[in-house]
Motif scaffolding. Structure first.
Motif, PDB file in Angstrom:
ATOM      1  N   ALA B 146       0.943  -1.007   0.306  1.00 42.32           N
ATOM      2  CA  ALA B 146       0.430   0.037   0.427  1.00 42.32           C
ATOM      3  C   ALA B 146       0.733   1.180  -0.256  1.00 42.32           C
ATOM      4  CB  ALA B 146      -0.936  -0.369   1.505  1.00 42.32           C
ATOM      5  N   ASN B 147       2.011   0.975   1.014  1.00 39.13           N
ATOM      6  CA  ASN B 147       2.806   2.221   0.546  1.00 39.13           C
ATOM      7  C   ASN B 147       3.518   2.276  -0.366  1.00 39.13           C
ATOM      8  OD1 ASN B 147       2.394   3.210   2.986  1.00 39.13           O
ATOM      9  ND2 ASN B 147       4.502   1.820   4.121  1.00 39.13           N
ATOM     10  N   ARG B 148       3.358   2.140  -1.870  1.00 37.94           N
ATOM     11  CA  ARG B 148       3.746   1.754  -3.316  1.00 37.94           C
ATOM     12  C   ARG B 148       3.077   2.951  -3.590  1.00 37.94           C
ATOM     13  NH1 ARG B 148       6.346  -3.207  -2.328  1.00 37.94           N
ATOM     14  NH2 ARG B 148       4.873  -4.345  -3.517  1.00 37.94           N
ATOM     15  N   ALA B 149       1.781   2.703  -3.047  1.00 35.37           N
ATOM     16  CA  ALA B 149       0.118   3.931  -3.845  1.00 35.37           C
ATOM     17  C   ALA B 149       0.839   5.339  -2.604  1.00 35.37           C
ATOM     18  CB  ALA B 149      -0.990   3.173  -4.236  1.00 35.37           C
ATOM     19  N   ALA B 150       0.986   4.898  -1.510  1.00 35.88           N
ATOM     20  CA  ALA B 150       1.624   6.096  -0.878  1.00 35.88           C
ATOM     21  C   ALA B 150      -0.388   5.916  -0.446  1.00 35.88           C
ATOM     22  CB  ALA B 150       1.684   7.517  -1.272  1.00 35.88           C
ATOM     23  N   CYS B 151      -0.755   4.632   0.045  1.00 34.16           N
ATOM     24  CA  CYS B 151      -2.442   4.847   0.865  1.00 34.16           C
ATOM     25  C   CYS B 151      -1.959   4.256   1.571  1.00 34.16           C
ATOM     26  CB  CYS B 151      -2.836   4.019  -0.388  1.00 34.16           C
ATOM     27  SG  CYS B 151      -4.253   3.743  -0.035  1.00 34.16           S
ATOM     28  N   GLY B 152      -2.813   4.274   2.445  1.00 34.91           N
ATOM     29  CA  GLY B 152      -3.082   4.297   4.157  1.00 34.91           C
ATOM     30  C   GLY B 152      -4.153   4.810   4.983  1.00 34.91           C
ATOM     31  N   LEU B 153      -4.370   4.035   5.914  1.00 33.45           N
ATOM     32  CA  LEU B 153      -5.259   4.696   7.574  1.00 33.45           C
ATOM     33  C   LEU B 153      -4.587   4.837   8.106  1.00 33.45           C
ATOM     34  CD1 LEU B 153      -8.586   4.246   6.805  1.00 33.45           C
ATOM     35  CD2 LEU B 153      -8.201   3.264   8.830  1.00 33.45           C
ATOM     36  N   VAL B 154      -4.728   6.614   8.182  1.00 33.37           N
ATOM     37  CA  VAL B 154      -3.913   6.595   9.243  1.00 33.37           C
ATOM     38  C   VAL B 154      -4.504   6.878  11.147  1.00 33.37           C
ATOM     39  CG1 VAL B 154      -2.402   8.435  10.123  1.00 33.37           C
ATOM     40  CG2 VAL B 154      -2.026   8.171   7.783  1.00 33.37           C
ATOM     41  N   VAL B 155      -4.516   6.281  11.989  1.00 36.77           N
ATOM     42  CA  VAL B 155      -5.009   6.667  13.375  1.00 36.77           C
ATOM     43  C   VAL B 155      -4.335   8.186  14.087  1.00 36.77           C
ATOM     44  CG1 VAL B 155      -5.831   6.278  15.247  1.00 36.77           C
ATOM     45  CG2 VAL B 155      -5.818   4.349  13.506  1.00 36.77           C
ATOM     46  N   ASP B 156      -5.056   9.220  13.801  1.00 35.99           N
ATOM     47  CA  ASP B 156      -3.792   9.997  15.030  1.00 35.99           C
ATOM     48  C   ASP B 156      -4.480  10.326  16.251  1.00 35.99           C
ATOM     49  OD1 ASP B 156      -2.297  12.193  15.864  1.00 35.99           O
ATOM     50  OD2 ASP B 156      -2.910  13.244  14.078  1.00 35.99           O
ATOM     51  N   ALA B 157      -4.337   9.616  17.257  1.00 34.14           N
ATOM     52  CA  ALA B 157      -4.622   9.331  18.785  1.00 34.14           C
ATOM     53  C   ALA B 157      -4.504  10.611  19.157  1.00 34.14           C
ATOM     54  CB  ALA B 157      -4.659   8.226  18.822  1.00 34.14           C
ATOM     55  N   GLY B 158      -4.261  12.071  18.671  1.00 37.20           N
ATOM     56  CA  GLY B 158      -3.697  13.439  19.588  1.00 37.20           C
ATOM     57  C   GLY B 158      -4.671  13.598  21.452  1.00 37.20           C
ATOM     58  N   PHE B 159      -3.508  14.616  21.395  1.00 35.30           N
ATOM     59  CA  PHE B 159      -4.274  15.179  22.379  1.00 35.30           C
ATOM     60  C   PHE B 159      -5.836  16.296  22.393  1.00 35.30           C
ATOM     61  CE2 PHE B 159      -4.009  19.033  25.375  1.00 35.30           C
ATOM     62  CZ  PHE B 159      -3.571  18.752  26.302  1.00 35.30           C
ATOM     63  N   PRO B 166      -8.154   8.292   6.082  1.00 33.89           N
ATOM     64  CA  PRO B 166      -7.946   7.359   4.649  1.00 33.89           C
ATOM     65  C   PRO B 166      -6.843   8.458   3.824  1.00 33.89           C
ATOM     66  CG  PRO B 166     -10.025   7.805   4.947  1.00 33.89           C
ATOM     67  CD  PRO B 166      -9.262   8.803   5.449  1.00 33.89           C
ATOM     68  N   VAL B 167      -5.479   7.814   3.083  1.00 35.21           N
ATOM     69  CA  VAL B 167      -4.709   8.394   2.267  1.00 35.21           C
ATOM     70  C   VAL B 167      -4.347   7.752   1.356  1.00 35.21           C
ATOM     71  CG1 VAL B 167      -2.710   9.432   2.081  1.00 35.21           C
ATOM     72  CG2 VAL B 167      -3.454   9.084   4.381  1.00 35.21           C
ATOM     73  N   PHE B 168      -4.855   8.082  -0.059  1.00 38.53           N
ATOM     74  CA  PHE B 168      -4.544   8.160  -0.818  1.00 38.53           C
ATOM     75  C   PHE B 168      -3.624   9.008  -1.681  1.00 38.53           C
ATOM     76  CE2 PHE B 168      -5.791   6.621  -5.582  1.00 38.53           C
ATOM     77  CZ  PHE B 168      -4.797   5.748  -6.052  1.00 38.53           C
ATOM     78  N   ASP B 169      -2.071   8.596  -2.873  1.00 37.90           N
ATOM     79  CA  ASP B 169      -1.616   9.004  -3.197  1.00 37.90           C
ATOM     80  C   ASP B 169      -1.390  10.608  -2.135  1.00 37.90           C
ATOM     81  OD1 ASP B 169      -0.554   9.571  -5.835  1.00 37.90           O
ATOM     82  OD2 ASP B 169      -1.834  11.002  -6.675  1.00 37.90           O
ATOM     83  N   ALA B 170      -0.936   9.701  -1.129  1.00 34.65           N
ATOM     84  CA  ALA B 170      -0.611  10.492  -0.719  1.00 34.65           C
ATOM     85  C   ALA B 170      -1.383  12.297  -0.459  1.00 34.65           C
ATOM     86  CB  ALA B 170       0.417  11.675  -1.298  1.00 34.65           C
ATOM     87  N   HIS B 171      -2.953  11.961  -0.430  1.00 32.00           N
ATOM     88  CA  HIS B 171      -3.396  13.223   0.125  1.00 32.00           C
ATOM     89  C   HIS B 171      -4.733  12.896   0.779  1.00 32.00           C
ATOM     90  CE1 HIS B 171      -1.956  15.783  -2.524  1.00 32.00           C
ATOM     91  NE2 HIS B 171      -1.737  15.214  -3.962  1.00 32.00           N
ATOM     92  N   ALA B 172      -5.544  13.103   1.878  1.00 33.17           N
ATOM     93  CA  ALA B 172      -6.358  12.937   2.565  1.00 33.17           C
ATOM     94  C   ALA B 172      -7.472  12.625   1.743  1.00 33.17           C
ATOM     95  CB  ALA B 172      -6.408  13.693   3.547  1.00 33.17           C
ATOM     96  N   ILE B 173      -8.055  11.818   1.940  1.00 32.40           N
ATOM     97  CA  ILE B 173      -9.810  11.563   1.354  1.00 32.40           C
ATOM     98  C   ILE B 173     -11.083  12.405   1.802  1.00 32.40           C
ATOM     99  CG2 ILE B 173     -11.133   9.960   0.613  1.00 32.40           C
ATOM    100  CD1 ILE B 173      -8.585   7.960  -0.265  1.00 32.40           C
ATOM    101  N   SER B 174     -11.100  13.419   1.776  1.00 25.12           N
ATOM    102  CA  SER B 174     -11.749  14.688   3.232  1.00 25.12           C
ATOM    103  C   SER B 174     -12.822  13.198   3.368  1.00 25.12           C
ATOM    104  CB  SER B 174     -12.602  15.383   2.115  1.00 25.12           C
ATOM    105  OG  SER B 174     -10.916  16.275   1.943  1.00 25.12           O
ATOM    106  N   SER B 175     -13.503  12.852   2.191  1.00 28.44           N
ATOM    107  CA  SER B 175     -14.907  12.261   2.405  1.00 28.44           C
ATOM    108  C   SER B 175     -14.423  11.031   3.786  1.00 28.44           C
ATOM    109  CB  SER B 175     -15.755  11.645   1.549  1.00 28.44           C
ATOM    110  OG  SER B 175     -14.732  10.435   0.601  1.00 28.44           O
ATOM    111  N   GLY B 176     -13.573   9.821   3.385  1.00 24.89           N
ATOM    112  CA  GLY B 176     -13.060   9.487   4.359  1.00 24.89           C
ATOM    113  C   GLY B 176     -13.012   9.827   6.128  1.00 24.89           C
ATOM    114  N   ILE B 177     -12.697  11.258   6.247  1.00 27.67           N
ATOM    115  CA  ILE B 177     -12.247  11.393   7.646  1.00 27.67           C
ATOM    116  C   ILE B 177     -13.312  11.458   9.109  1.00 27.67           C
ATOM    117  CG2 ILE B 177     -11.148  13.256   8.638  1.00 27.67           C
ATOM    118  CD1 ILE B 177      -9.761  14.078   6.690  1.00 27.67           C
ATOM    119  N   LYS B 178     -12.461  11.047   9.884  1.00 30.59           N
ATOM    120  CA  LYS B 178     -14.093  10.295  11.091  1.00 30.59           C
ATOM    121  C   LYS B 178     -13.070  11.262  12.068  1.00 30.59           C
ATOM    122  CE  LYS B 178     -17.391   9.175   8.935  1.00 30.59           C
ATOM    123  NZ  LYS B 178     -18.118  10.505   9.411  1.00 30.59           N
TER     124      LYS B 178
END
Ligand SMILES: [Zn+2]
Ligand SMILES: [Zn+2]
Lengths: 173, 408
Positions: B146-159, B166-178
């Motif tokens: 998946a990294n070769r397509a710069a694709c992955g799902l990031v869980v950012d458990a911040g402060f 969801p990230v594809f081609d190094a860009h966040a997919i807005s419709s999938g952000i939760k």
């Protein structure tokens, strides 16, 4: 843990609360729950107000604390919180200077159709499809009782006793 | 376009700041000012690092619910970061700045004013931290398909909150952000509330509680079993945190209680042997981080993390689901909590099709990997192409900056 349901143990201890209210309705409970969630987002410690005060007020707090230095460390045992008066969001909004995020969110009026249908509001994860679990509000273990007055969960008569003595209907925590 | 790019991951808790071509941030310090009791002048940003006694500090933060709201306070912190820490002149530098998804127009405006009018940066690009973390992950693990397509799902458990991006081609997919409205700050305050009720009043010591949470909390990978063993008087989950006394010690420490204390485990607070004060913890240690996986426990009407991932996938084309699930990246301070990855995997596996592989990855540096990805982006030609210049801002205002940011 058999015998009378704890809800029937409306005993002598809580004259204060029983004078005030008999039952708390669902809306009030929800309001209390969301107020608590808001408090869990506060930056400032319980002894101070929210983190959106002007510098003047900030310094005012400072001098109060100065007076406490000689008294040594003030860790009180038990669950008593200092009687802090919190500013409401409304009061804060009147204040000049930075606005809380909730104020900015209200002002943004996102409900009125964002262009692509996506916004801060739509990004919020929806409710779970699973029913909420029930934990004792006193000790944290699985709860089997529910306080009829405030809706808090308890696991045992012992914890229910603690609950009525300490925080039933106070919504302090 | 200036060559020098300041990379600033401007988190709700800490700033991670550096200059491009250095992969590690030059400095990580609280994004806030801290007032020590009795002192007039608050400590600003990195000055707090030198402050040994956490227990007397009370913090003000410019970021509320994950978004910049107090630009005056932020200006003080950034001024130190740029001038004293990095020793750069913003006028001859560009800025790569992280910003949480779906920032409100008012937040965009405050940020743009700060960047261009107050500091006079030459140009600026704002990117969600999750996208940058994914970029760093691509470099760390080039073997993942998946990294070769710069694709992955990031869980950012911040402060401030937790995002599934969801990230594809190094860009966040807005419709999938939760977003789950639970972050490290809430967890700290929740732990503070619990121990204050059950053990010692810590309501005025948030900063110390954050440290205690990091030492004591873990994510249960078998909740039923952990609850069961915690019921015993000699629960193996019991820990005591020895509080600093402010005279001999300025930081406390965690230890396993020596003897089972007589009577109820909720009563004792002062240790018999000495005047030391100990904070007793048992099921709080795992029931606090548990709320990220089950927000209903706190009365928050939102799905837990595994379900939020499923909701995120619903906003993304189905053909991407296998790639995204095979490459889940955990970042943010809360993700560093022991047991986090195992628990997420255990919760998520039954919610998605058996045909899909589920892969969960944790970088060595969950807190600073977004900064590292930012340094990579800052050094690439893509930065110059996407960044907005001060001149364009002056001509077209913040609105254009916003559209650029959203394209990412
Ligand atoms: Zn109980
Ligand atoms: Zn009650």
């Amino acid at each position: 843990m058999s015998g009378a349901r704890p809800s029937k143990r409306r005993s002598t201890r809580d004259k204060k609360t029983s004078q005030r209210v008999g039952l708390v309705d669902k809306a009030e409970r929800q309001q209390a729950a969301s107020a608590r969630l808001d408090r869990l987002e506060d930056d400032q410690d319980a002894g101070e107000a929210l983190g959106h005060l002007s510098d003047d007020e900030f310094r005012l707090d400072d001098s109060d604390e100065g007076a406490q230095i000689g008294e040594g460390r003030k860790r009180k045992k038990g669950g008593k919180r200092p009687g802090v008066k919190r500013k409401t969001r409304g009061q804060l909004a009147e204040h000049r200077g930075p606005k809380a995020f909730s104020t900015l969110l209200d002002e943004a009026e996102l409900e009125d159709a964002p262009e692509d249908g996506l916004s801060y509001l739509t990004a919020a994860a929806a409710s779970s499809v699973y029913p909420a679990r029930k934990w004792c509000s006193v000790c944290g273990f699985a709860a089997t009782y529910k306080c009829v007055r405030c809706g808090s969960q308890c696991c045992s008569r012992k914890c229910f006793g603690t609950h009525t003595e300490t925080r039933c209907l106070k919504f302090t925590m | 376009m200036s060559d020098r790019v300041v990379v600033l991951d401007n988190g709700g808790s800490t700033c991670k700041v550096g200059v491009n071509l250095k992969h590690q941030p030059h400095s990580v310090f609280p994004n806030g000012t801290g007032k020590i009791k009795g002192e007039r002048q608050p400590l600003v940003g990195d000055q707090l690092l030198a402050c040994g006694d956490l227990s007397t500090v009370s913090i003000r933060r410019p970021i509320d619910r994950g978004y910049l709201v107090n630009s005056e306070l932020e200006r003080e912190i950034w001024a130190r970061a740029f001038r004293s820490v990095l020793k750069v002149d913003p006028n001859s530098s560009s800025l790569l700045l992280t910003e949480a998804p779906f920032a409100l127009p008012a937040v965009e405006e405050l940020t743009a004013q700060l960047v261009f009018e107050d500091f006079g940066f030459h140009s600026c690009l704002r990117v969600p931290a999750a996208t940058l973390a994914q970029k760093a992950h691509c470099q760390d693990q080039p073997g993942i398909a998946a990294n070769r397509a710069a694709c992955g799902l990031v869980v950012d458990a911040g402060f401030s909150f937790t995002h599934v991006v969801p990230v594809f081609d190094a860009h966040a997919i807005s419709s999938g952000i939760k977003r789950i409205n639970i972050g490290g700050k809430l967890l700290t305050n929740y732990l503070k509330e619990l121990v204050s009720y059950r053990s010692i009043n810590m309501m005025e010591e948030t900063y110390l509680m954050e440290h205690i949470k990091e030492q004591a909390c873990f994510v249960s990978t078998d909740l039923r079993a952990d609850l069961h063993i915690s019921r015993a008087r000699q629960s193996p989950n019991r820990r005591e945190y020895v509080l600093p006394d402010g005279v001999n010690s300025t930081t406390g420490f965690l230890r396993i209680p020596a003897d089972p204390l007589p009577g109820s485990s909720r009563q004792p607070t002062v240790h018999e042997k000495s005047s030391e004060q100990v904070l007793m913890m048992n099921n709080e240690r795992f029931l606090v981080p548990e709320v990220l996986f089950s927000p209903g426990d706190l009365g928050l009407q939102q799905a837990g993390l595994a379900e939020a991932i499923v909701q995120a996938l619903e906003g993304v084309h189905e053909s991407l689901h296998p790639l995204l699930l095979s490459n889940i990246l955990l970042t943010g301070g809360s993700a560093a909590c022991p047991g986090f990855a195992q628990r997420l995997l255990a919760d998520l596996r039954p919610l998605v099709s058996d045909e899909y592989e589920v892969g969960v990855y944790m970088p060595d540096d969950p807190i600073t990997c977004a900064h590292r990805g930012g340094a990579l982006l800052a050094a690439s030609p893509a930065f110059g192409q996407a960044a907005m210049t001060r001149q364009a801002y002056e001509e077209e205002g913040a609105a254009r900056m916003q559209t650029i940011a959203n394209d990412d």
